[in-house]
Write an enzyme that holds these catalytic residues in place. Structure first.
Site, short mmCIF file in Angstrom:
data_model
loop_
_atom_site.label_atom_id
_atom_site.label_comp_id
_atom_site.label_asym_id
_atom_site.label_seq_id
_atom_site.Cartn_x
_atom_site.Cartn_y
_atom_site.Cartn_z
N CYS A 393 0.82 -1.20 0.00
CA CYS A 393 0.00 0.00 0.00
C CYS A 393 0.86 1.27 0.00
O CYS A 393 1.36 1.65 -1.05
CB CYS A 393 -0.99 -0.04 1.16
SG CYS A 393 -2.43 1.01 0.85
N HIS A 524 -3.73 -4.67 0.36
CA HIS A 524 -3.03 -5.28 1.49
C HIS A 524 -3.12 -6.80 1.39
O HIS A 524 -4.05 -7.41 1.93
CB HIS A 524 -3.67 -4.83 2.81
CG HIS A 524 -3.40 -3.40 3.15
ND1 HIS A 524 -2.29 -3.00 3.85
CD2 HIS A 524 -4.10 -2.28 2.87
CE1 HIS A 524 -2.31 -1.68 3.99
NE2 HIS A 524 -3.40 -1.22 3.41
N GLU A 526 -1.63 -8.99 2.94
CA GLU A 526 -1.48 -9.66 4.24
C GLU A 526 -2.82 -10.11 4.83
O GLU A 526 -2.87 -11.04 5.62
CB GLU A 526 -0.73 -8.76 5.24
CG GLU A 526 -1.43 -7.48 5.68
CD GLU A 526 -1.11 -6.28 4.81
OE1 GLU A 526 -0.74 -6.47 3.63
OE2 GLU A 526 -1.24 -5.12 5.29
N1 GLN Z 1 -1.72 6.74 3.08
C1 GLN Z 1 -1.93 6.02 1.88
C2 GLN Z 1 -3.32 6.24 1.31
O1 GLN Z 1 -4.21 6.63 2.01
C3 GLN Z 1 -1.66 4.55 2.05
C4 GLN Z 1 -2.59 3.89 2.99
C5 GLN Z 1 -2.10 2.54 3.48
O2 GLN Z 1 -0.91 2.24 3.43
N2 GLN Z 1 -2.98 1.73 4.00
O3 GLN Z 1 -3.55 6.02 0.14
#
Ligand code: GLN
Length: 550
Positions: A393, A524, A526
């Site tokens: 992410c 994600h 995970e």
């Molecule tokens: N801050 C980033 C966004 O909002 C990544 C978010 C994250 O890593 N879950 O897009």
């Protein structure tokens, strides 16, 4: 209505928090599943927040995202991993969520002009949700974990709901209390009194535990078992010793050594099937990995860490740690994770060289601007020195920014989250998100939950998954800006996973002939790693790490 014969097991915690209610609930589910029952699980959190999405992870631990986008507690992740289930918002509730529904219903005149009261209307809403979750899952058994500790004010209404359910269906509802028995070092003896008090406090809510899980540093001896039995009103064969273990995956195995599934089935008055030897052996084999002496794979996890203890860190990134374990275990390795602070590389860039001693680097999810420059220097170092890199992410967004800055030469490239006045906003918000931000609509408003992506043939992503279409869980507000995609790809970065309409970039990677593993996902992965089904991208990453080590 729920199935007539559905059974409900409430799990409550005594004495201190953090005794492992979530793992106990998950393990109870697993041993019952192994006896042929269909199981679902519910977590009830006492806080007012409608979901866990607006809480700081160092305060609350990991925010676990469900397929439908609900932002929940890390225990939901434990349930999904232990039970191999996909749960939804109906499996998760908070005090805030319950009140919100009741108040909305009252405003819509759904209570027919009655006075709407804390009792019974709040517990009735809780009960309705529990039954609905059982019904949706067509469950034989619903396991319900009540957050918090016995004796605190916050979870009283959940206990009241449990008591009312027991009163309504005495034969179908049972209670398991997970309690802690301290062994004060100066006394050198395990003490039962705090647990006795906790059981009495639970009694004052009208609830008698049927089974007591006695957590402690060591095994519970017979003398103390008898004592607890006598003072807590529980037959001694239902007082179960649960000493500390090195690996949580041993807990269901330990429970079965005490024949707990037989006891549960007896108490619930159901005839369960014989244990499923095949799947039990598969679990045993998996759990044994945590103990077998084996070679290690050394992973550097880069983040922004305050003066938090290790336990807080590992709580905030629980799913990532478990996903690394599963993929390392199947390749006969043990992951050793080092927590490295991205801010350190801003203060002292010479420290980047220390990263060479790791087999791989992970930048997990994150928010805000602190530590971002440090992250970007780590990504550059990993790319240039061909150290396997996995970005989750925010970690993928960092990859794209780094590539834009150092390969495309766009020196001020950034994400709007960090620098909205940059001329080259390579990571940007979508129109719909701009509205949310303008109106301060932060709760539950990111791109959340499961989305489909299409993978490009011949890429690391496509080969790892072994299929063309995937579903993965998201939690972010920002996306790769489409206006830079052409230039980034022309210079070698491959967007190997995209949304079905081609607009959203879901995976970025460098081809294998340029770098052994340099890959990031906007989602994600995970959240979808399971003990017996490791995640393909984590497995590909670990494979690259092992290769580097050689
Ligand atoms: N801050 C980033 C966004 O909002 C990544 C978010 C994250 O890593 N879950 O897009």
């Amino acid at each position: 209505m729920d199935k007539k014969e559905t059974k409900y097991i409430f799990v409550v915690g005594g004495v201190i928090s953090g005794v492992g209610k979530g793992i106990t609930a998950s393990s109870l589910g697993l041993i019952l599943k192994n006896r042929g029952m269909s199981v679902t699980a519910i977590k009830m959190d006492p806080y007012i927040n409608v979901d866990a999405g607006t809480m700081n992870p160092t305060e609350h631990g990991e925010v676990f995202v469900l397929a439908d986008g609900d932002e929940t507690d890390q225990d939901m992740g434990n349930y999904e991993r232990f039970l191999d289930l996909s749960l939804t918002h109906i499996n998760y509730m908070t005090t805030g969520r319950v009140y919100k529904t009741v108040i909305e219903r009252e405003r819509n005149l759904e209570y027919g002009g009655k006075c709407v009261e804390v009792v019974p209307h709040i517990p009735l809403e809780v009960i309705g949700r529990i039954k609905k979750a059982g019904q949706i899952a067509n469950a034989d058994v619903v396991i319900i974990e009540i957050g918090g500790t016995i004796g605190e004010y916050q979870n009283l209404l959940f206990l009241e709901a449990a008591r009312m359910m027991k009163n309504e269906r005495p034969k179908d509802v049972m209670f398991v209390m997970v309690s802690y028995l301290p062994t004060p070092s100066k006394i050198g003896e395990m003490k039962t009194k705090p647990t006795q008090y906790a059981v009495r406090t639970l009694n004052s809510s009208g609830i008698q535990p049927d089974i007591l899980i006695a957590r402690g540093e060591t095994k519970l001896d017979d003398k103390r078992k008898e004592k607890l039995s006598l003072f807590c009103n529980i037959p001694s064969d239902r007082v179960v010793s649960a000493p500390d273990v090195d690996s949580i995956y041993d807990i269901p195995l330990n429970f079965e050594k005490e024949k707990l599934s037989d006891k549960l089935c007896g108490l619930l008055n159901v005839s369960c099937k014989k244990p499923d030897i095949k799947s039990w052996n598969a679990w045993k084999k998996f759990a044994a990995h945590a103990h077998n002496g084996k070679e290690v794979v050394k992973i550097a996890m880069i983040g922004k860490y305050f003066e938090t203890g290790d336990f807080i860190l590992s709580d905030s990134y629980l799913s990532v740690i478990e996903a690394l374990k599963y993929s390392a275990y199947v390749q006969n390795r043990k992951p050793i994770i080092s927590w490295l602070n991205s801010v350190d590389y801003e203060k002292n860039p010479a420290r980047l060289r220390e990263l060479k001693k790791y087999d791989g680097i992970v930048i997990p999810g994150g928010f805000g601007s602190r530590g971002v420059e440090g992250n970007l220097s780590v990504v550059k170092f990993a790319r240039e020195n061909k150290i396997p890199y996995f970005g989750l992410c925010y970690g993928m967004q960092m990859m794209v920014i780094e590539y834009a800055r150092n390969i495309l030469g766009l020196k001020d490239a950034n994400t709007r989250e960090v620098n909205p006045s940059s001329k080259n906003i390579v990571i940007d918000v979508m129109e719909s998100q701009k509205e949310n931000l303008k109106n301060n609509l932060y709760g539950g408003s990111m791109r959340l939950g499961e989305y489909k992506a299409i993978l490009r043939d011949g890429t690391i992503a496509r080969n790892s998954y072994g299929k063309k279409e995937i579903l993965e869980r998201h939690r972010h507000r920002y996306e790769v800006n489409p206006s830079f995609i052409g230039d980034l790809e022309a210079k070698g970065l491959v967007f190997s996973g995209r949304s079905p309409d081609g607009h959203l970039m879901e995976i970025a990677e460098l081809p294998k002939n340029k770098h052994p593993f340099f890959l990031g996902t906007q989602f994600h992965p995970e959240f979808l790693a399971h003990p017996l089904r490791p995640h393909p991208l984590f497995s590909a990453f670990i494979k690259a790490c092992i290769k580097k080590n050689k």
